[in-house]
Design an enzyme around this catalytic site. Sequence first.
Site, PDB file in Angstrom:
ATOM      1  CG  ASN A  89      -0.288  -0.086   2.548  1.00 39.58           C
ATOM      2  OD1 ASN A  89       0.643  -0.816   2.982  1.00 39.58           O
ATOM      3  ND2 ASN A  89      -1.055   0.446   3.488  1.00 39.58           N
ATOM      4  CB  ILE A  90       1.621   3.754  -2.388  1.00 36.88           C
ATOM      5  CG1 ILE A  90       2.494   2.491  -2.844  1.00 36.88           C
ATOM      6  CG2 ILE A  90       2.469   4.935  -2.420  1.00 36.88           C
ATOM      7  CD1 ILE A  90       2.791   2.189  -4.201  1.00 36.88           C
ATOM      8  CD  GLU A  91      -1.424   4.728   4.663  1.00 37.50           C
ATOM      9  OE1 GLU A  91      -0.853   5.702   5.399  1.00 37.50           O
ATOM     10  OE2 GLU A  91      -2.203   3.884   4.988  1.00 37.50           O
ATOM     11  CB  CYS A 115      -5.369  -1.199  -1.728  1.00 34.72           C
ATOM     12  SG  CYS A 115      -6.511  -0.744  -0.919  1.00 34.72           S
ATOM     13  CD  GLU A 132      -5.469  -5.827  -1.208  1.00 35.89           C
ATOM     14  OE1 GLU A 132      -4.846  -4.787  -1.193  1.00 35.89           O
ATOM     15  OE2 GLU A 132      -6.282  -6.279  -0.473  1.00 35.89           O
ATOM     16  CB  CYS A 166     -10.819  -2.307  -0.042  1.00 40.56           C
ATOM     17  SG  CYS A 166     -10.276  -1.647  -1.283  1.00 40.56           S
ATOM     18  CB  CYS A 221      -8.733  -4.318  -4.035  1.00 44.77           C
ATOM     19  SG  CYS A 221      -7.553  -3.162  -3.700  1.00 44.77           S
TER      20      CYS A 221
HETATM   21  N1  THU Z   1      -5.243  -1.415   2.543  1.00 44.31           N
HETATM   22  C1  THU Z   1      -4.680  -2.256   1.662  1.00 44.31           C
HETATM   23  O1  THU Z   1      -3.750  -2.029   1.055  1.00 44.31           O
HETATM   24  N2  THU Z   1      -5.413  -3.182   1.327  1.00 44.31           N
HETATM   25  C2  THU Z   1      -6.353  -3.601   1.822  1.00 44.31           C
HETATM   26  O2  THU Z   1      -7.066  -4.912   1.285  1.00 44.31           O
HETATM   27  C3  THU Z   1      -7.237  -2.941   2.834  1.00 44.31           C
HETATM   28  C4  THU Z   1      -6.515  -1.700   2.956  1.00 44.31           C
HETATM   29  C5  THU Z   1      -4.535  -0.235   2.860  1.00 44.31           C
HETATM   30  C6  THU Z   1      -5.050   1.143   2.443  1.00 44.31           C
HETATM   31  C7  THU Z   1      -4.446   1.969   3.445  1.00 44.31           C
HETATM   32  O3  THU Z   1      -3.141   2.447   3.139  1.00 44.31           O
HETATM   33  C8  THU Z   1      -4.283   1.143   4.640  1.00 44.31           C
HETATM   34  O4  THU Z   1      -4.513  -0.047   4.302  1.00 44.31           O
HETATM   35  C9  THU Z   1      -5.507   1.514   5.713  1.00 44.31           C
HETATM   36  O5  THU Z   1      -6.740   1.414   5.357  1.00 44.31           O
END
Ligand code: THU
Length: 134
Positions: free
Chosen positions: A43-45, A54, A56, A89, A92
């Site tokens: 995941n890259i915020e 996300c 995935e 999510c 995804c």
């Molecule tokens: N996130 C994912 O990368 N994959 C998931 O299946 C659920 C959520 C990430 C998004 C965000 O960076 C962090 O988790 C919190 O929601």
Amino acid sequence: MSENEKLMERAVEAREYSYSPYSGFRVGAALLCEDGLVYTGCNIENSAYGPTNCAERTAFFKAISEGKRKFKKIAIAGGKEELISCYPCGVCRQVMAEFCDLNEFEIICGTFRSGLEIYKLKELLPKAFANENE
Ligand code: THU
């Protein structure tokens, strides 16, 4: 080690690269293509939150952008400090539905500690949207 365990191990490794300073929730994913190659993602915020990607989708977009179109399964490893069972999510799941057979594609969740959980995409995305004109 089974194929699913190996894929989960790759997801756990990919999680190390998670960029998640806002949520502190670190996620890694490992996507197995039909040709046997594995693409990983994290995941890259973003400080604006919305542009966050996300793990995935990172894995899917890496694979798709390199010409891959056929996928077998994806493993997902997530959690703040300790790994917890992390499910994809809705966004995804919809991206998976674009490229994967709902009845065939597998999603591997869970942890080595609690046990791996295996779902078909159809179970996690029942009554998926399909454009009848396509
Ligand atoms: N996130 C994912 O990368 N994959 C998931 O299946 C659920 C959520 C990430 C998004 C965000 O960076 C962090 O988790 C919190 O929601």
